[in-house]
Design an enzyme around this catalytic site. Structure first.
Site, PDB file in Angstrom:
ATOM      1  N   ASP A   1       0.835  -1.210   0.000  1.00  0.00           N
ATOM      2  CA  ASP A   1       0.000   0.000   0.000  1.00  0.00           C
ATOM      3  C   ASP A   1       0.872   1.264   0.000  1.00  0.00           C
ATOM      4  O   ASP A   1       2.090   1.202   0.260  1.00  0.00           O
ATOM      5  CB  ASP A   1      -0.877  -0.056   1.260  1.00  0.00           C
TER       6      ASP A   1
ATOM      7  N   ASP B   1     -10.471   1.753  -3.916  1.00  0.00           N
ATOM      8  CA  ASP B   1     -11.046   1.367  -2.619  1.00  0.00           C
ATOM      9  C   ASP B   1     -12.558   1.334  -2.684  1.00  0.00           C
ATOM     10  O   ASP B   1     -13.205   0.947  -1.723  1.00  0.00           O
ATOM     11  CB  ASP B   1     -10.621   2.367  -1.536  1.00  0.00           C
TER      12      ASP B   1
END
Ligand code: DGJ
Length: 700
Positions: A440, A504
């Site tokens: 990430d 997301d």
């Protein structure tokens, strides 16, 4: 001496370049050129206007002021105020097959540029450049942009803008005199990064018309430019966006510019996508293993890493047929929420008293692979690492950059910081059976200094080096590039990773657009697409399982939902969808993508057709209710005209919600020729908004 000239590519697109008065000139990039092109130079030589140079000038590929060019130059820089203007001369021209490598030198500025241009089998143009300092003082490089000429029928551009959970929204505008610049200054490519910059005609659609696309292979700061100058010349370009003083070339030092990957298509935006997909699929590092059906636990548990709960999730995952399970954020030292722990990549005994091995064994014993989350470039001020090495962050002077999600960016250009991240990550991988890591990157880089100098380039190179080293040490390791969803999806990092976390936002309706446009460049097998919860966590919207499952099928599929909450019926549907995905993934992940030019704004029709054109899967998605009673018929371009196909609707995850008494008869299966399917099509069912279903087309 015969003219130094190279014609690259003749099938899908051509690039013609030649040496004129010592300059390298790209005469054409676009439609294929064949036959006699001897007199191109004469054909292109313009009239001499009033109030103009006495003879026509050509700035050449370096677009130099010294050659009378009045647009933005290719190279900008200086040697302590000198060597600010260049006049490069070609010193070597090497043309073999579909590749040309040209060396240019300016002995006064004491610089050498080596440019290579190559067109592959699919018509994709790869452009590289290296700039070398031949002098004995430092040369400050401010900018190097790869440029390509655009014909004037390219009168519009299409690029992409976005934000967290809403990446890659297309924006289309007319080209006018001046320069249109898309800067990306986040130090990662970014949610707002334009995955490609596409010039096109006003009439170009998904299936029809000309388009000229460029994509910069870089994950740091970058810029795209489209320029139309006063004499009508147009060009498209892209390059790294260099911060002040970021590249200072010492004597004999070179700067390697990020690669530009470009495509011309006369079959619309789908032609562009198809060429990019084929080009990317041909790379030696392209993931070829069947893409494992994935359960990512983030939206199921967030930071609540409770072993009993996780085992229950695994049990349901195994029942459904999941092949890879990912433990997301929260497994490491002091990471109970997003305020602490980043930087300390050791298992937290407070959550995992026996370490991760028992849960990994539990997962592996069910025949499922295990994946683990990292965010190695980041550090929380509340971490052992930061307490020990506050100087290891990217920063300028004694300033600390503003926090973003409570975190700062580690300076991976600092060898100590780099080794810390590499060794801690590597130790976890060596000690466990881990097939895959999700990496990430949840914040932007600002004031990103490395020992007093701008550090974004160095940081970008460091992450590439780190990924390469991890893969070298841990054979078969797969990496997913995630950055708050899709903020690091680009053709630079793609050579180091196997999957992108597309967004997301797991809301299927929002995903229709995000996936549609991300796959403009990235092939679907590299895009993570998950079935989210019934009530979307990002939008709060409630969507049918059939809609969520149909949407998630067109990518590297997975689930991100607390599946312990599912009803027996939902589990049965998930099982059936999982086995459908497994039976169709080789088709979904190797075919030609089609986004049909569907005339009705209320719906989308998209799918894949196998290379042999024997098999296809499409999805029809009702976005909003139609105004007319019946949505426009569903037509399928790209099939073999004379072949006969069976067409039927399939519902591996259940039927959509209809708003009709009876659905069209063809849905249970009929036979039609490819030409009939393309010219006439089949009637669309009347669906409730935000519903979708699949259509299978198989050659008889
Ligand atoms: C942002 C990612 O995009 C999510 O999928 C998740 O991994 C969180 N970060 C974890 O902090």
């Amino acid at each position: 001496m015969s003219k130094q000239r190279a014609l690259l590519g003749t099938l899908h697109s051509s690039l013609l370049c030649e040496v004129v008065d010592g300059a390298l000139v790209i005469r054409h990039w676009g439609a294929p050129l064949t036959g006699d092109i001897t007199h191109i130079e004469t054909a292109q030589r313009p009239a001499i206007a009033n109030s103009a140079f006495d003879q026509s000038q050509s700035g050449g590929i370096m677009r130099e002021s010294s050659r009378g060019f009045l647009g933005r130059p290719t190279l900008s820089g200086h040697r302590n105020g000198n060597a600010w203007s260049t006049k490069f001369e070609v010193t070597d021209f090497h043309h073999v097959g579909e590749k040309v490598v040209v060396t240019l030198r300016d002995l006064h500025a004491q610089l050498e540029v080596i440019i290579s241009l190559e067109i592959d089998l699919f018509g994709v143009l790869t452009q590289n450049a290296t700039i070398k300092n031949l002098g004995d003082t430092a040369y400050s490089l401010d900018e190097f942009i790869h440029w390509l000429p655009l014909p004037q029928e390219a009168n519009q551009t299409l690029d992409f803008a976005g934000r967290w959970a809403n990446e890659r929204n297309p924006q289309r505008r007319d080209i006018a005199t001046g320069t249109w610049i898309r800067d990306s200054r986040e130090g990662r490519s970014g949610h707002n990064f334009s995955i490609a910059d596409i010039a096109l005609t006003a009439q170009t659609t998904f299936q029809h018309g000309q388009a000229w696309a460029t994509s910069i292979a870089w994950s740091g700061n970058s810029q795209y430019l489209v320029e139309r100058i006063w004499n009508g010349e147009q060009s498209i370009g892209a390059g790294e966006l260099l911060l002040p003083g970021e590249v200072q070339l010492a004597p004999n030092e070179s700067y390697v510019a990020p690669t530009l990957i470009s495509v011309y298509s006369h079959t619309g935006l789908d032609g562009i996508a198809s060429a990019y997909h084929q080009h990317l699929r041909a790379r030696s590092m392209h993931p070829v293993r069947p893409r494992p059906l994935t359960l990512n636990m983030w939206e199921a548990i967030y930071f609540e890493q409770n072993e009993e709960k996780i085992k229950k999730l695994i049990d349901v995952a195994a029942e459904i047929g999941i092949e890879r399970v990912v433990l997301d954020d929260g497994w490491f030292h002091s990471r109970r929420n997003d305020t602490s722990g980043l930087g300390d990549w050791v298992i937290d005994p407070a959550v995992w008293p026996e370490g991760l091995s028992p849960i990994i064994k539990y997962i592996n014993d069910k025949g499922i692979e295990f994946g683990l989350w990292f965010e190695g470039e980041m550090v929380n001020p509340d971490s052992d690492l930061y307490r020990a090495h506050p100087e290891w962050i990217l920063h300028e002077g004694d300033r600390v950059p503003p926090l973003w999600r409570n975190q700062l960016v580690l300076d991976l250009g600092h060898e100590g910081a780099y080794k810390h991240v590499l060794e801690q990550t590597s130790a976890i991988l060596s000690a466990h059976s881990i097939a895959y890591i999700k990496w990430d990157h949840n914040r932007v880089l600002v004031d990103a200094g490395h020992l007093g100098k701008a550090g974004v380039r160095r940081q970008t190179q460091a992450i590439y080096r780190l990924f390469a080293e991890l893969k070298k040490r841990h054979k078969g390791l797969e990496i997913e590039s995630c950055a708050s969803g899709g903020a690091r999806v680009d053709l630079g990092v793609i050579d180091y990773v196997d999957r992108f976390w597309t967004s997301d936002n797991n809301d299927a309706l929002a995903r229709q657009n995000i996936q549609r446009w991300t796959s403009q460049v990235i092939p679907p097998e590299m895009l993570g697409t998950h079935i989210g919860p019934t009530h979307g966590h990002q939008t709060g919207r409630t969507l049918e399982l059939s809609m969520r499952a149909t949407t998630a099928l067109f990518g590297h599929a997975g689930i991100e939902w607390d599946i312990t909450e599912t009803t027996p019926n939902e589990r049965e549907l998930l099982k059936s969808w999982a086995s459908y995905y497994k039976s169709k993934r080789s088709l979904l992940h190797s075919s030609t993508m089609v986004r049909v030019d569907y005339p009705d704004d209320h719906g989308l029709l998209h799918g894949v057709i196998s290379k042999s054109r024997n098999e296809a899967i499409f999805a029809y998605v009702q976005i909003t209710p139609t105004v007319a009673v019946n949505p426009a018929p569903l037509k399928f371009p790209g099939l073999e005209s004379d072949a006969t196909y069976e067409i039927k609707a399939v519902f591996p995850a259940g039927e959509p919600r209809y708003m009709s008494v009876k659905k069209p008869d063809w849905m249970s299966g009929i036979a039609l020729s490819g030409s009939a399917l393309s010219a006439i099509g089949v009637s669309a069912p009347i669906l409730a908004p935000a519903n979708a279903f699949l259509i299978e087309i198989t050659k008889r």
